[in-house]
Motif scaffolding. Structure first.
Motif, PDB file in Angstrom:
ATOM      1  N   LEU A   1       0.837  -1.209   0.000  1.00  0.00           N
ATOM      2  CA  LEU A   1       0.000   0.000   0.000  1.00  0.00           C
ATOM      3  C   LEU A   1       0.871   1.258   0.000  1.00  0.00           C
ATOM      4  O   LEU A   1       0.602   2.203  -0.748  1.00  0.00           O
ATOM      5  CB  LEU A   1      -0.930  -0.009   1.207  1.00  0.00           C
ATOM      6  CG  LEU A   1      -1.931   1.137   1.313  1.00  0.00           C
ATOM      7  CD1 LEU A   1      -2.879   1.135   0.115  1.00  0.00           C
ATOM      8  CD2 LEU A   1      -2.714   1.016   2.604  1.00  0.00           C
ATOM      9  N   ILE A   2       1.917   1.269   0.813  1.00  0.00           N
ATOM     10  CA  ILE A   2       2.844   2.400   0.857  1.00  0.00           C
ATOM     11  C   ILE A   2       3.463   2.612  -0.524  1.00  0.00           C
ATOM     12  O   ILE A   2       3.533   3.738  -1.027  1.00  0.00           O
ATOM     13  CB  ILE A   2       3.945   2.175   1.923  1.00  0.00           C
ATOM     14  CG1 ILE A   2       3.357   2.290   3.321  1.00  0.00           C
ATOM     15  CG2 ILE A   2       5.108   3.139   1.732  1.00  0.00           C
ATOM     16  CD1 ILE A   2       4.263   1.765   4.417  1.00  0.00           C
ATOM     17  N   GLU A   3       3.881   1.528  -1.151  1.00  0.00           N
ATOM     18  CA  GLU A   3       4.511   1.645  -2.471  1.00  0.00           C
ATOM     19  C   GLU A   3       3.523   2.189  -3.499  1.00  0.00           C
ATOM     20  O   GLU A   3       3.860   3.060  -4.295  1.00  0.00           O
ATOM     21  CB  GLU A   3       5.073   0.299  -2.926  1.00  0.00           C
ATOM     22  CG  GLU A   3       5.789   0.410  -4.245  1.00  0.00           C
ATOM     23  CD  GLU A   3       7.031  -0.426  -4.348  1.00  0.00           C
ATOM     24  OE1 GLU A   3       7.688  -0.330  -5.400  1.00  0.00           O
ATOM     25  OE2 GLU A   3       7.367  -1.167  -3.416  1.00  0.00           O
ATOM     26  N   LEU A   4       2.305   1.699  -3.483  1.00  0.00           N
ATOM     27  CA  LEU A   4       1.299   2.181  -4.438  1.00  0.00           C
ATOM     28  C   LEU A   4       0.992   3.666  -4.243  1.00  0.00           C
ATOM     29  O   LEU A   4       0.916   4.430  -5.214  1.00  0.00           O
ATOM     30  CB  LEU A   4       0.011   1.363  -4.314  1.00  0.00           C
ATOM     31  CG  LEU A   4       0.070  -0.056  -4.843  1.00  0.00           C
ATOM     32  CD1 LEU A   4      -1.221  -0.798  -4.530  1.00  0.00           C
ATOM     33  CD2 LEU A   4       0.342  -0.056  -6.332  1.00  0.00           C
TER      34      LEU A   4
ATOM     35  N   TRP B   1      13.066   0.127   6.695  1.00  0.00           N
ATOM     36  CA  TRP B   1      12.928   0.650   8.049  1.00  0.00           C
ATOM     37  C   TRP B   1      11.697   0.069   8.744  1.00  0.00           C
ATOM     38  O   TRP B   1      11.740  -0.243   9.936  1.00  0.00           O
ATOM     39  CB  TRP B   1      12.855   2.179   8.047  1.00  0.00           C
ATOM     40  CG  TRP B   1      14.195   2.805   8.162  1.00  0.00           C
ATOM     41  CD1 TRP B   1      14.986   3.263   7.152  1.00  0.00           C
ATOM     42  CD2 TRP B   1      14.924   3.043   9.370  1.00  0.00           C
ATOM     43  NE1 TRP B   1      16.165   3.764   7.652  1.00  0.00           N
ATOM     44  CE2 TRP B   1      16.155   3.649   9.007  1.00  0.00           C
ATOM     45  CE3 TRP B   1      14.671   2.802  10.710  1.00  0.00           C
ATOM     46  CZ2 TRP B   1      17.099   4.004   9.954  1.00  0.00           C
ATOM     47  CZ3 TRP B   1      15.627   3.165  11.651  1.00  0.00           C
ATOM     48  CH2 TRP B   1      16.821   3.763  11.259  1.00  0.00           C
ATOM     49  N   LEU B   2      10.603  -0.077   8.003  1.00  0.00           N
ATOM     50  CA  LEU B   2       9.383  -0.641   8.593  1.00  0.00           C
ATOM     51  C   LEU B   2       9.642  -2.057   9.113  1.00  0.00           C
ATOM     52  O   LEU B   2       9.271  -2.391  10.243  1.00  0.00           O
ATOM     53  CB  LEU B   2       8.243  -0.649   7.572  1.00  0.00           C
ATOM     54  CG  LEU B   2       6.923  -1.231   8.063  1.00  0.00           C
ATOM     55  CD1 LEU B   2       6.349  -0.383   9.190  1.00  0.00           C
ATOM     56  CD2 LEU B   2       5.928  -1.320   6.915  1.00  0.00           C
ATOM     57  N   TRP B   3      10.322  -2.863   8.310  1.00  0.00           N
ATOM     58  CA  TRP B   3      10.649  -4.216   8.768  1.00  0.00           C
ATOM     59  C   TRP B   3      11.629  -4.173   9.940  1.00  0.00           C
ATOM     60  O   TRP B   3      11.512  -4.983  10.875  1.00  0.00           O
ATOM     61  CB  TRP B   3      11.191  -5.061   7.619  1.00  0.00           C
ATOM     62  CG  TRP B   3      10.078  -5.584   6.758  1.00  0.00           C
ATOM     63  CD1 TRP B   3       9.655  -5.062   5.567  1.00  0.00           C
ATOM     64  CD2 TRP B   3       9.229  -6.693   7.036  1.00  0.00           C
ATOM     65  NE1 TRP B   3       8.596  -5.783   5.090  1.00  0.00           N
ATOM     66  CE2 TRP B   3       8.308  -6.802   5.970  1.00  0.00           C
ATOM     67  CE3 TRP B   3       9.150  -7.613   8.077  1.00  0.00           C
ATOM     68  CZ2 TRP B   3       7.334  -7.794   5.916  1.00  0.00           C
ATOM     69  CZ3 TRP B   3       8.173  -8.605   8.028  1.00  0.00           C
ATOM     70  CH2 TRP B   3       7.280  -8.687   6.959  1.00  0.00           C
ATOM     71  N   ALA B   4      12.573  -3.255   9.928  1.00  0.00           N
ATOM     72  CA  ALA B   4      13.515  -3.145  11.053  1.00  0.00           C
ATOM     73  C   ALA B   4      12.773  -2.787  12.339  1.00  0.00           C
ATOM     74  O   ALA B   4      13.095  -3.314  13.415  1.00  0.00           O
ATOM     75  CB  ALA B   4      14.583  -2.098  10.746  1.00  0.00           C
ATOM     76  N   ILE B   5      11.790  -1.909  12.222  1.00  0.00           N
ATOM     77  CA  ILE B   5      10.973  -1.545  13.393  1.00  0.00           C
ATOM     78  C   ILE B   5      10.282  -2.784  13.950  1.00  0.00           C
ATOM     79  O   ILE B   5      10.222  -2.997  15.167  1.00  0.00           O
ATOM     80  CB  ILE B   5       9.955  -0.440  13.018  1.00  0.00           C
ATOM     81  CG1 ILE B   5      10.693   0.878  12.785  1.00  0.00           C
ATOM     82  CG2 ILE B   5       8.879  -0.291  14.087  1.00  0.00           C
ATOM     83  CD1 ILE B   5       9.844   1.957  12.130  1.00  0.00           C
TER      84      ILE B   5
ATOM     85  N   LEU C   1      10.862  -8.662  -3.080  1.00  0.00           N
ATOM     86  CA  LEU C   1      10.666  -9.146  -4.456  1.00  0.00           C
ATOM     87  C   LEU C   1       9.558  -8.360  -5.159  1.00  0.00           C
ATOM     88  O   LEU C   1       9.715  -7.901  -6.293  1.00  0.00           O
ATOM     89  CB  LEU C   1      10.308 -10.631  -4.454  1.00  0.00           C
ATOM     90  CG  LEU C   1      11.437 -11.627  -4.301  1.00  0.00           C
ATOM     91  CD1 LEU C   1      10.893 -13.039  -4.092  1.00  0.00           C
ATOM     92  CD2 LEU C   1      12.317 -11.596  -5.535  1.00  0.00           C
ATOM     93  N   LEU C   2       8.420  -8.230  -4.475  1.00  0.00           N
ATOM     94  CA  LEU C   2       7.302  -7.502  -5.064  1.00  0.00           C
ATOM     95  C   LEU C   2       7.623  -6.019  -5.257  1.00  0.00           C
ATOM     96  O   LEU C   2       7.275  -5.426  -6.282  1.00  0.00           O
ATOM     97  CB  LEU C   2       6.048  -7.660  -4.201  1.00  0.00           C
ATOM     98  CG  LEU C   2       5.428  -9.050  -4.185  1.00  0.00           C
ATOM     99  CD1 LEU C   2       4.303  -9.113  -3.161  1.00  0.00           C
ATOM    100  CD2 LEU C   2       4.932  -9.451  -5.564  1.00  0.00           C
ATOM    101  N   ALA C   3       8.301  -5.435  -4.282  1.00  0.00           N
ATOM    102  CA  ALA C   3       8.640  -4.013  -4.367  1.00  0.00           C
ATOM    103  C   ALA C   3       9.587  -3.738  -5.530  1.00  0.00           C
ATOM    104  O   ALA C   3       9.390  -2.791  -6.299  1.00  0.00           O
ATOM    105  CB  ALA C   3       9.261  -3.539  -3.048  1.00  0.00           C
TER     106      ALA C   3
ATOM    107  N   ILE D   1      11.069   4.932  -1.189  1.00  0.00           N
ATOM    108  CA  ILE D   1      10.044   3.913  -0.920  1.00  0.00           C
ATOM    109  C   ILE D   1      10.694   2.648  -0.359  1.00  0.00           C
ATOM    110  O   ILE D   1      10.246   2.103   0.655  1.00  0.00           O
ATOM    111  CB  ILE D   1       9.261   3.587  -2.209  1.00  0.00           C
ATOM    112  CG1 ILE D   1       8.363   4.764  -2.611  1.00  0.00           C
ATOM    113  CG2 ILE D   1       8.430   2.314  -2.041  1.00  0.00           C
ATOM    114  CD1 ILE D   1       7.823   4.679  -4.036  1.00  0.00           C
ATOM    115  N   HIS D   2      11.757   2.198  -1.001  1.00  0.00           N
ATOM    116  CA  HIS D   2      12.402   0.967  -0.547  1.00  0.00           C
ATOM    117  C   HIS D   2      13.069   1.172   0.815  1.00  0.00           C
ATOM    118  O   HIS D   2      13.021   0.278   1.669  1.00  0.00           O
ATOM    119  CB  HIS D   2      13.414   0.483  -1.590  1.00  0.00           C
ATOM    120  CG  HIS D   2      12.758  -0.022  -2.831  1.00  0.00           C
ATOM    121  ND1 HIS D   2      13.188  -1.141  -3.494  1.00  0.00           N
ATOM    122  CD2 HIS D   2      11.699   0.430  -3.547  1.00  0.00           C
ATOM    123  CE1 HIS D   2      12.418  -1.357  -4.549  1.00  0.00           C
ATOM    124  NE2 HIS D   2      11.517  -0.399  -4.605  1.00  0.00           N
TER     125      HIS D   2
END
Length: 144
Positions: A19-22, A68-72, A120-122, A62-63
């Motif tokens: 959603l963030i990427e879109l 960072w989101l995953w690191a959080i 992969l998707l990003a 974006i990437h």
């Protein structure tokens, strides 16, 4: 975390990243469209390079945001001990490089794999976006 929980939460975080990427790629498109009108009278180099540069800045942001989101998730979930380790693991997993020097426990392996699927998707979506953008930019330049 149970298998069902790993799949559920992995899907949730993957969905958030998607959603963030879109949203940000849509904002990027609007930014490029607005800028293109201002650059109509510019030199050919600028009208080609500017949209590509803007898109690349958005894509890197974006990437980075997704890593960072995953690191959080890793730090707040007390899965990894510190921010340095969490960012490193997040980046290595997101890019699907996966050195293997940091390994999650069995109760988080499936959840961790979702970080890789997110990358992969990003990267796939970003690549498709860049191809579409460059096709449009070059098509417009050839017609002018």
């Amino acid at each position: 975390m149970t298998l069902a929980q790993q799949i559920l939460w992995g899907s949730v975080y993957l969905g958030i990243c998607f959603l963030i990427e879109l949203v940000l790629l849509t904002w990027c498109t609007q930014t490029i469209r607005g800028m293109a009108l201002k650059l109509e009278e510019s030199k050919r180099f600028v009208t080609i390079a500017a949209p590509i540069c803007i898109a690349l800045v958005f894509i890197v942001a974006i990437h980075t945001f997704q890593v960072w989101l995953w690191a959080i998730v890793w730090v707040l979930g007390e899965t990894l001990p510190d921010w340095n380790t969490a960012l490193y693991f997040s980046l290595v997993t997101f890019t699907t490089l996966g050195y293997g020097d940091i390994v999650l426990g069995e109760d988080l392996r499936i959840f961790g794999a979702f970080a890789s699927v997110t990358g992969l998707l990003a990267f796939g979506l970003s690549t498709a976006f860049m191809v579409a953008l460059m096709t449009q930019v070059f098509k417009e330049e050839l017609m002018s």
